[in-house]
Scaffold this active site. Sequence first.
Site, PDB file in Angstrom:
ATOM      1  NE  ARG A 263      44.771  -4.115 -19.171  1.00  0.00           N
ATOM      2  CZ  ARG A 263      45.112  -4.513 -17.962  1.00  0.00           C
ATOM      3  NH1 ARG A 263      46.255  -5.171 -17.776  1.00  0.00           N
ATOM      4  NH2 ARG A 263      44.342  -4.257 -16.925  1.00  0.00           N
TER       5      ARG A 263
ATOM      6  NE  ARG B 220      32.719  -8.669 -12.276  1.00  0.00           N
ATOM      7  CZ  ARG B 220      32.379  -8.881 -13.561  1.00  0.00           C
ATOM      8  NH1 ARG B 220      33.054  -8.282 -14.525  1.00  0.00           N
ATOM      9  NH2 ARG B 220      31.391  -9.687 -13.864  1.00  0.00           N
TER      10      ARG B 220
ATOM     11  NE  ARG C  33      39.890  -4.252  -6.298  1.00  0.00           N
ATOM     12  CZ  ARG C  33      40.442  -4.805  -7.382  1.00  0.00           C
ATOM     13  NH1 ARG C  33      39.832  -4.703  -8.557  1.00  0.00           N
ATOM     14  NH2 ARG C  33      41.564  -5.461  -7.293  1.00  0.00           N
TER      15      ARG C  33
ATOM     16  CG  HIS D  64      38.217  -8.606  -8.521  1.00  0.00           C
ATOM     17  ND1 HIS D  64      37.857  -7.511  -9.266  1.00  0.00           N
ATOM     18  CD2 HIS D  64      37.444  -8.583  -7.410  1.00  0.00           C
ATOM     19  CE1 HIS D  64      36.900  -6.847  -8.620  1.00  0.00           C
ATOM     20  NE2 HIS D  64      36.643  -7.483  -7.502  1.00  0.00           N
TER      21      HIS D  64
ATOM     22  CD  GLU E   9      48.365  -8.883 -16.620  1.00  0.00           C
ATOM     23  OE1 GLU E   9      47.506  -8.038 -16.282  1.00  0.00           O
ATOM     24  OE2 GLU E   9      48.548  -9.957 -15.993  1.00  0.00           O
ATOM     25  CG  ASP E  10      48.850  -5.208 -13.959  1.00  0.00           C
ATOM     26  OD1 ASP E  10      49.548  -6.175 -13.592  1.00  0.00           O
ATOM     27  OD2 ASP E  10      47.902  -4.770 -13.286  1.00  0.00           O
TER      28      ASP E  10
ATOM     29  CG  ASP F 298      40.884  -2.945 -15.642  1.00  0.00           C
ATOM     30  OD1 ASP F 298      41.529  -2.880 -16.715  1.00  0.00           O
ATOM     31  OD2 ASP F 298      41.317  -3.513 -14.616  1.00  0.00           O
TER      32      ASP F 298
ATOM     33  CG  ASP G 212      35.179  -5.193 -13.825  1.00  0.00           C
ATOM     34  OD1 ASP G 212      34.352  -5.503 -14.696  1.00  0.00           O
ATOM     35  OD2 ASP G 212      36.088  -5.959 -13.430  1.00  0.00           O
TER      36      ASP G 212
ATOM     37  CG  ASN H 238      38.237 -15.651 -23.116  1.00  0.00           C
ATOM     38  OD1 ASN H 238      38.951 -16.476 -22.585  1.00  0.00           O
ATOM     39  ND2 ASN H 238      37.909 -14.510 -22.535  1.00  0.00           N
TER      40      ASN H 238
END
Length: 392
Positions: free
Chosen positions: A81, A211, A131, A216, A182-183, A97, A99, A73
Site C-alpha cells: 500500500r 477466500r 464473510r 485473511h 495498521e489500516d 484489496d 480479493d 514479499n
Amino acid sequence: MTENTPDVSVIIGAYEAMPYLVKCLASVEAQTLGADRIEIVAVDDGSTDGTGEYLEEFAARSKVATRVVRQANSGGPSGPRNTGLALARGRYVFFLDADDHFGDEALERLVTMADRAGTDVVLGRTVGVNRNAAKSMWKETVERADIYRSNVKYTLSAQKLFRRDLLVRHGMRFDESLTTGEDALFTLEAYLRGSGVSVVADYTCYYLVGREDGKHLTKTGGYVPRFASARALTELIAAHVPAGERRDLLMMRPFTVTLLPQFGPVVLRQPRDVLLAKMELAAPLMAAHWTPGLAGRLKTEDRLRLTCVALNRPDALVDVVTRLQQGPPPERVRRWGREYLAYPHFRDPAVGIPDSAYEVRGAPGHLGVTRRRARRLAGRVLRRAGWARGST
C-alpha cells in the site's frame, strides 16, 4: 491538477491473489466513472501463484492506465500500500484489496460525494461475500458524519476513498511495524486530520470477499500484535483529541473492538500464564485511558470485564466470564434509585470491585430515571386535577 490527472488512483496490493484478482481488476474496468478518469497502481508483493504475471498481462491490454510494481514479499499489506501510495497521481486514492471487488457505480458515487461535500474521506456501503462485514454505519447516506457519535468509528478498514492531498500534506503512510490494525490507525488518522467524513449508504460500493482457502491476515497472528494495535490507536486518539467526552467516545473503538475480545470466552480456553501476560500488556493502556466517562458508556458486562482488567483481578475476570457463559442471569439489585446486576464478587470486599462496574446505566429499569419520570407524571396529574376542581 493537470488535465491528465486521474480522479482516482486505485491502489491494489496483491499477494497470492489468484483467481480472485481476475474479478477484482474486472470490477475496476467496469466502473461507470470511466477508464480515462482512473489509474491502477498494482503492487505484487512477492507472489508465486501467477499474480504478478496476470497483473502485467492486464496492464498491457486494459483501457485503464495501469502501473505494475513487483517487489519482494514485505510480510503484510502495509508495504505494498505504501509503495502504491508513493506512485499514485489521482485526486483521490482507493485501497482495493486484490480479493475483493467494486460495485459498478462505486467510484462515480464516491467521487461525486467527496466533490459535493468537500470531505476528505468517503465510506461506501460494504457487504460481505462468504464473510461478515460491518453493518451499523450503513443506515443512511450522510454528507458529514460525526466521527465521535456515529458508528463510522467502527469501520476503520482501508477500503475507502481518501483525498490524496490530505495524505501527502501530512506524510501519511501505513505503519509497517504493525502486523494487524495498521489500516485502523491510518484511517482514524485521516478521520481526525481531514476536513470531514461522508457515507454513501444507498448503493453497495464494495464487496468484501471471504477466500475459500481462509487466507485473511485478520485471522492470523497471536494476541501480542492486537495489544500493539490497541496501543497505537489509543495513543493516536490521545494525541489528537483532548481529554473529555469526545476522547472517551473514540476510545470506545479500541477498547471494545480490540481489547475486550481478549478478555472474553477465550480466557476459559487459554492457559493462565497467557491471561496474566494479557493483563500485563493491557495494564498501561488501562492506566492511561480507562476513564469513568468511557466505562459509563459500556454495557454492564463489558464494563465489568474491563474493570477486572484495570484492577488486575484475573481470578475475578475468569469467574465473571464463566458466569456469562454458563450461569443463569444475575439477580437485579435495586438500592437508592440505582440498579445493579449481581455478577460474581458484587460487593465482595475481598476483591474490591466498585459497585459502578455492576450498575445498569440508562436501562429501562433504571430506577433513577423511572422515579424522575414518575414524579413528572404525578405533577402533571395533580396540576390537571387542581385545574379541573377549580373550574367546576
